[in-house]
Design a protein around this motif. Structure first.
Motif, PDB file in Angstrom:
ATOM      1  N   ILE A  30       0.856  -1.198   0.000  1.00 22.94           N
ATOM      2  CA  ILE A  30       0.000   0.000   0.000  1.00 22.94           C
ATOM      3  C   ILE A  30       0.892   1.247   0.000  1.00 22.94           C
ATOM      4  N   ALA A  31       1.924   1.244   0.849  1.00 22.86           N
ATOM      5  CA  ALA A  31       2.856   2.373   0.931  1.00 22.86           C
ATOM      6  C   ALA A  31       3.528   2.620  -0.417  1.00 22.86           C
ATOM      7  N   GLU A  32       3.962   1.542  -1.047  1.00 25.14           N
ATOM      8  CA  GLU A  32       4.626   1.648  -2.344  1.00 25.14           C
ATOM      9  C   GLU A  32       3.675   2.208  -3.400  1.00 25.14           C
ATOM     10  N   MET A  33       2.451   1.691  -3.410  1.00 22.30           N
ATOM     11  CA  MET A  33       1.472   2.116  -4.411  1.00 22.30           C
ATOM     12  C   MET A  33       1.126   3.607  -4.269  1.00 22.30           C
ATOM     13  N   LEU A  34       0.972   4.055  -3.019  1.00 21.33           N
ATOM     14  CA  LEU A  34       0.573   5.441  -2.784  1.00 21.33           C
ATOM     15  C   LEU A  34       1.762   6.384  -2.591  1.00 21.33           C
ATOM     16  N   LYS A  35       2.974   5.817  -2.655  1.00 21.26           N
ATOM     17  CA  LYS A  35       4.203   6.611  -2.488  1.00 21.26           C
ATOM     18  C   LYS A  35       4.217   7.357  -1.152  1.00 21.26           C
ATOM     19  N   VAL A  36       3.912   6.619  -0.093  1.00 21.44           N
ATOM     20  CA  VAL A  36       3.973   7.161   1.268  1.00 21.44           C
ATOM     21  C   VAL A  36       4.791   6.207   2.129  1.00 21.44           C
ATOM     22  N   LYS A  37       5.107   6.641   3.346  1.00 23.09           N
ATOM     23  CA  LYS A  37       5.889   5.797   4.248  1.00 23.09           C
ATOM     24  C   LYS A  37       4.980   4.820   5.001  1.00 23.09           C
ATOM     25  N   MET A  38       5.558   3.686   5.392  1.00 22.02           N
ATOM     26  CA  MET A  38       4.759   2.641   6.041  1.00 22.02           C
ATOM     27  C   MET A  38       4.037   3.120   7.310  1.00 22.02           C
ATOM     28  N   PRO A  39       4.660   3.956   8.166  1.00 22.50           N
ATOM     29  CA  PRO A  39       3.913   4.424   9.350  1.00 22.50           C
ATOM     30  C   PRO A  39       2.649   5.210   8.984  1.00 22.50           C
ATOM     31  N   SER A  40       2.681   5.916   7.857  1.00 19.99           N
ATOM     32  CA  SER A  40       1.481   6.636   7.396  1.00 19.99           C
ATOM     33  C   SER A  40       0.366   5.664   7.051  1.00 19.99           C
ATOM     34  N   VAL A  41       0.746   4.563   6.404  1.00 23.24           N
ATOM     35  CA  VAL A  41      -0.236   3.540   6.038  1.00 23.24           C
ATOM     36  C   VAL A  41      -0.813   2.918   7.305  1.00 23.24           C
ATOM     37  N   THR A  42       0.050   2.566   8.242  1.00 23.81           N
ATOM     38  CA  THR A  42      -0.399   1.941   9.487  1.00 23.81           C
ATOM     39  C   THR A  42      -1.396   2.847  10.212  1.00 23.81           C
ATOM     40  N   SER A  43      -1.080   4.117  10.293  1.00 29.43           N
ATOM     41  CA  SER A  43      -1.967   5.076  10.948  1.00 29.43           C
ATOM     42  C   SER A  43      -3.323   5.152  10.244  1.00 29.43           C
ATOM     43  N   ALA A  44      -3.303   5.253   8.930  1.00 25.57           N
ATOM     44  CA  ALA A  44      -4.544   5.347   8.158  1.00 25.57           C
ATOM     45  C   ALA A  44      -5.366   4.067   8.275  1.00 25.57           C
ATOM     46  N   VAL A  45      -4.690   2.927   8.218  1.00 21.08           N
ATOM     47  CA  VAL A  45      -5.390   1.643   8.275  1.00 21.08           C
ATOM     48  C   VAL A  45      -6.032   1.455   9.650  1.00 21.08           C
ATOM     49  N   LYS A  46      -5.359   1.915  10.696  1.00 21.77           N
ATOM     50  CA  LYS A  46      -5.951   1.842  12.044  1.00 21.77           C
ATOM     51  C   LYS A  46      -7.219   2.688  12.114  1.00 21.77           C
ATOM     52  N   GLN A  47      -7.184   3.877  11.492  1.00 18.69           N
ATOM     53  CA  GLN A  47      -8.381   4.729  11.444  1.00 18.69           C
ATOM     54  C   GLN A  47      -9.513   4.017  10.707  1.00 18.69           C
ATOM     55  N   LEU A  48      -9.180   3.417   9.566  1.00 20.91           N
ATOM     56  CA  LEU A  48     -10.190   2.713   8.772  1.00 20.91           C
ATOM     57  C   LEU A  48     -10.749   1.520   9.548  1.00 20.91           C
ATOM     58  N   ALA A  49      -9.905   0.860  10.317  1.00 23.13           N
ATOM     59  CA  ALA A  49     -10.359  -0.265  11.144  1.00 23.13           C
ATOM     60  C   ALA A  49     -11.308   0.235  12.231  1.00 23.13           C
ATOM     61  N   ASP A  50     -10.994   1.386  12.819  1.00 26.51           N
ATOM     62  CA  ASP A  50     -11.873   1.986  13.837  1.00 26.51           C
ATOM     63  C   ASP A  50     -13.240   2.320  13.255  1.00 26.51           C
ATOM     64  N   MET A  51     -13.278   2.628  11.970  1.00 31.63           N
ATOM     65  CA  MET A  51     -14.546   2.927  11.286  1.00 31.63           C
ATOM     66  C   MET A  51     -15.266   1.660  10.835  1.00 31.63           C
ATOM     67  N   GLY A  52     -14.588   0.514  10.975  1.00 31.56           N
ATOM     68  CA  GLY A  52     -15.204  -0.751  10.570  1.00 31.56           C
ATOM     69  C   GLY A  52     -15.093  -1.036   9.079  1.00 31.56           C
ATOM     70  N   LEU A  53     -14.216  -0.315   8.381  1.00 31.87           N
ATOM     71  CA  LEU A  53     -14.106  -0.477   6.927  1.00 31.87           C
ATOM     72  C   LEU A  53     -13.077  -1.525   6.517  1.00 31.87           C
ATOM     73  N   VAL A  54     -12.106  -1.791   7.390  1.00 30.37           N
ATOM     74  CA  VAL A  54     -11.090  -2.810   7.105  1.00 30.37           C
ATOM     75  C   VAL A  54     -10.824  -3.629   8.366  1.00 30.37           C
TER      76      VAL A  54
END
Length: 66
Positions: A30-54
């Motif tokens: 995901i980080a590679e695809m969006l050209k962001v760092k892995m901690p950014s992905v982890t943070s975003a994915v945790k938010q999405l998990a809190d929303m029940g989306l992932v």
């Protein structure tokens, strides 16, 4: 309640595309695809998990919920 941002939508789209292509969506892919760092992905994915989306567990692939 958390709000779905444009950035979060980008993460969801990337997870969906990677899942279709590879069968799974790993944080590093995901980080590679969006050209962001892995901690950014982890943070975003945790938010999405809190929303029940992932489903997210550390070191496991990210999965979209139904």
């Amino acid at each position: 309640m958390l709000e779905l941002t444009k950035s979060n939508e980008d993460y969801l789209e990337a997870i969906g595309l990677l899942s279709e292509k590879n069968g799974t969506a790993q944080v590093r892919d995901i980080a590679e695809m969006l050209k962001v760092k892995m901690p950014s992905v982890t943070s975003a994915v945790k938010q999405l998990a809190d929303m029940g989306l992932v489903e997210y567990t550390q070191y496991a692939p990210v999965k979209l919920t139904p």
